[in-house]
Design an enzyme around this catalytic site. Structure first.
Site, PDB file in Angstrom:
ATOM      1  N   GLU A 154     -10.390  19.542  34.282  1.00  0.00           N
ATOM      2  CA  GLU A 154      -9.722  18.532  35.425  1.00  0.00           C
ATOM      3  C   GLU A 154      -8.214  18.921  35.559  1.00  0.00           C
ATOM      4  O   GLU A 154      -7.919  18.996  36.840  1.00  0.00           O
ATOM      5  CB  GLU A 154      -9.850  16.959  35.496  1.00  0.00           C
ATOM      6  CG  GLU A 154     -11.341  16.523  35.699  1.00  0.00           C
ATOM      7  CD  GLU A 154     -12.368  16.467  34.589  1.00  0.00           C
ATOM      8  OE1 GLU A 154     -13.712  16.378  34.778  1.00  0.00           O
ATOM      9  OE2 GLU A 154     -11.987  17.190  33.488  1.00  0.00           O
TER      10      GLU A 154
ATOM     11  N   ALA B 158     -14.378   9.520  40.016  1.00  0.00           N
ATOM     12  CA  ALA B 158     -13.040   9.247  40.077  1.00  0.00           C
ATOM     13  C   ALA B 158     -12.543   8.735  38.678  1.00  0.00           C
ATOM     14  O   ALA B 158     -11.503   9.289  38.277  1.00  0.00           O
ATOM     15  CB  ALA B 158     -12.685   8.074  41.024  1.00  0.00           C
TER      16      ALA B 158
ATOM     17  N   HIS C  15     -18.301   5.482  34.788  1.00  0.00           N
ATOM     18  CA  HIS C  15     -18.774   6.291  36.170  1.00  0.00           C
ATOM     19  C   HIS C  15     -18.588   5.003  37.299  1.00  0.00           C
ATOM     20  O   HIS C  15     -19.315   5.334  38.404  1.00  0.00           O
ATOM     21  CB  HIS C  15     -20.295   6.635  36.206  1.00  0.00           C
ATOM     22  CG  HIS C  15     -20.651   7.698  35.084  1.00  0.00           C
ATOM     23  ND1 HIS C  15     -20.518   7.468  33.671  1.00  0.00           N
ATOM     24  CD2 HIS C  15     -20.805   9.059  35.431  1.00  0.00           C
ATOM     25  CE1 HIS C  15     -20.682   8.688  33.208  1.00  0.00           C
ATOM     26  NE2 HIS C  15     -20.636   9.970  33.989  1.00  0.00           N
TER      27      HIS C  15
END
Length: 658
Positions: free
Chosen positions: A397, A421, A464
């Site tokens: 990321e 996210a 999650h």
């Protein structure tokens, strides 16, 4: 030290000498000014000039270089006036950052130089993005990025090199191995014999050279750049050198053995090259004195001019405004022709419409190409737009967010999908310290949208399901949108793509396939920062966003006896203070509802603002209904208890009873 002039003319060698001498003399001037107390800090690159100068001279003027804080030779070789550099170092208004940042923490599009931030490693991913833009555009350009031996232990180093290797990006990763990370010697930093051997693990070429031999650096980087321009690929180059002074001057060098300093003093890049030119009879004692005298006069003049430049005058409005690149959104009205779509399909339609409008828009994320992403939002995109613009990424990321900034710097737009996210933590530094601060620091946009599939309700557990918007709402420089309906999902996506500032686009996973609505065909936008008033009522107001909107709608539908105003914020940064203030004025009772945890959730900011600005119009304390201050559990029973929805009834009753 052996020098091989190859085909270089006498005038070329003398020119290289002057390029090498100039930053050394600037450094010597800085040390004098430091002792005089006229400057407060200096990061010395004395003894390392051959790397910066040689590598820069090897690059074309339109090729980007990403240096670090000991690479003065990059800036001087690219002919940035010393007055401008001195103004930057002194925090003058005429500096590149106008007093907002220090040292070489700036960029200059004019000179194709992108400076570092203090975290050392992140600029390597930016180089990836710059190189990717050149690759997609078909330019035969190379990007050169510097790092130190200490930063090779950072995750950013590994992520950036891996991305470059997988995508065959035309990047030269140059490691300045100068012996120490502040006071930590290389023996305590890594186990490998040569840092260039790290290239093996990524399947790319790696080589080690004498970083104090300016001709070896110049010729090596020239040769590599020439081949990379026509055969794009990354190469790792380790330049052996030594830091002859402290990490910064106050640190000193007492931790360095005296014999080591003596050994490297004999390898001084300037003295050795000067001796070589004397031996070749290209220099004389007299010509050296003449050259030095001319440079000294120039340096003294430029420095004094910079000292006389104006200091910044604090202007709060200007400071706040400059956190963002100027953008006056012109809302594009929606077509009257519409199609019923799920929330998920509206996001997909927004992205597809944006990809068709902007041929410089690149999508990046894990599994987003042929597979279509974890939630199938980009299914079919790679067939229509090609894999150059719809790019599967490794799990990295930080590097992908950095690459997005690099794409923006080099004329592209980027949309980055966080698969969940929750995973944004791995790219947090790039978002809050690079994307958010770049425009404020040196006036460069960060045209990047980050998609954030968020929220609970699916029993996905602590990693999650988080609602993490409040991690970012406090960070100036970011914009944050959070659509609750398909219409807004498409319109806000297109508005985010238009905006040259970094936008975090939160999309609730539970809503993907559970709600539908009419979505106009074609291109339209929704105003960022404008709330929607979904219901008008007299008793109280509910201010919410995302999944909270649907909880509120369901509750009010089940309780027709209640008369409530319902506000969907849609945007969290900026947020619609005017509409909120009108709601307070109308009925004086405010409930703020959100899925995030109670403590320090975004509702706390809204509540504080109402208390400071609308206190006299309140008939009851502002009340918040939020989720428990715990991690999100997996079990449905535990998750239901966790979520704010389970406390909505009692909170409303408490508000009305006050």
């Amino acid at each position: 030290m052996q020098f091989d002039r190859r085909e270089k003319s006498n005038s070329a060698l003398l020119s290289i000498y002057k390029e090498l001498l100039y930053p050394r003399m600037v450094e010597e001037k800085m040390l004098i000014l430091l002792r005089q107390g006229r400057i407060g800090k200096w990061f010395s690159g004395i003894g390392q000039e051959a790397i910066a100068v040689g590598a820069t001279l090897a690059m074309k003027d339109d090729e980007y270089i990403l240096p670090m804080h000991r690479n003065l030779g990059v800036f001087t070789s690219r002919k940035i006036p010393l007055r401008k550099l001195m103004a930057q170092w002194q925090g003058k208004t005429t500096g590149f950052t106008r007093g907002r940042d220090r040292s070489f923490h700036f960029g200059s599009q004019e000179h194709r130089i992108i400076g570092m931030i203090s975290h050392l490693g992140p600029q390597m991913a930016i180089a990836d993005g710059i190189a990717l833009a050149d690759l997609i555009a078909g330019k035969e350009n190379v990007t050169l990025v510097f790092t130190g031996e200490g930063a090779t232990s950072e995750g950013d180093f590994h992520e950036a090199i891996n991305i470059a290797a997988v995508w065959n990006l035309p990047v030269i990763f140059l490691i300045e191995n100068n012996g120490y990370g502040l006071s930590t010697p290389v023996a305590e930093q890594f186990k490998c014999e040569k840092l260039s051997d790290k290239a093996i693990g990524y399947g790319i070429e790696g080589l080690q050279i004498d970083g104090n031999n300016v001709l070896e650096v110049l010729d090596t980087i020239s040769r590599l750049a020439q081949t990379i321009r026509t055969n794009p690929r990354p190469v790792l180059v380790e330049c052996l050198t030594f830091r002859m002074r402290g990490h910064e001057e106050a640190s000193g060098t007492k931790y360095v053995p005296a014999e080591l300093l003596e050994e490297w003093q004999l390898k001084d890049p300037l003295q050795n090259f000067e001796d070589y030119l004397l031996n070749e009879q290209l220099l004389t004692t007299e010509s050296i004195q003449r050259i030095r005298a001319g440079i000294k006069t120039e340096i003294d003049q430029e420095v004094e001019i910079a000292f006389n430049d104006a200091d910044p005058v604090a202007d709060a409005e200007e400071e706040v405004a400059d956190m963002y690149a100027a953008h006056h959104q012109k809302v594009i009205t929606a077509s009257r022709v519409s199609t019923k779509m799920r929330y998920l399909d509206a996001i997909s339609d927004g992205l597809r419409t944006g990809m068709r409008k902007y041929d410089n828009l690149v999508l990046m994320g894990q599994d987003i190409a042929e597979y279509g992403g974890a939630f199938k939002i980009t299914q079919g995109f790679s067939d229509e737009f090609g894999k150059a613009r719809v790019r599967n990424t490794p799990i990295c990321e930080s590097a992908i967010v950095g690459a997005g900034l690099g794409l923006s710097i080099n004329g592209y737009k980027a949309v980055i999908e966080m698969q969940f996210a929750d995973f944004v933590t791995c790219g947090f530094n790039q978002i809050v310290n690079n994307l958010a601060k770049t425009h404020y620091r040196w006036g460069e946009k960060a045209d990047v949208v980050i998609r954030m599939p968020t929220g609970a309700g699916t029993g996905a557990g602590p990693f999650h399901s988080q609602s993490n918007e409040a991690w970012f709402t406090k960070t100036p420089g970011l914009k944050i949108v959070y659509p609750a309906f398909p219409f807004d999902a498409k319109g806000l996506m297109l508005a985010a793509l238009e905006d040259p500032n970094p936008v975090l686009y939160f999309e609730h996973k539970y809503l993907y396939r559970n709600i539908s609505g009419q979505v106009p065909t074609g291109y339209y936008t929704v105003e960022i920062g404008k709330a929607n008033v979904l219901k008008q009522g007299e008793q109280f107001s509910i201010i919410t966003y995302g999944m909270g909107v649907h909880w509120a709608l369901d509750y009010l539908a089940a309780h027709p006896e209640l008369s409530a105003t319902l506000i969907d914020l849609c945007s969290l940064q900026p947020w619609d203070k005017t509409t909120v203030a009108e709601a307070v004025k109308k009925n004086g009772r405010i409930l703020i509802l959100h899925e995030d945890t109670l403590s320090s959730g975004f509702g706390a900011e809204i509540s504080a603002w109402i208390g400071e600005n609308c206190f006299s119009q309140l008939d009851a304390p502002v009340m918040r209904c939020a989720s428990l201050d715990t991690a999100i559990p997996m079990s449905k029973a535990l998750e239901d208890q966790f979520l704010a929805k389970s406390r909505l009834h009692q909170t409303i009753q408490k508000l009305l009873a006050y």
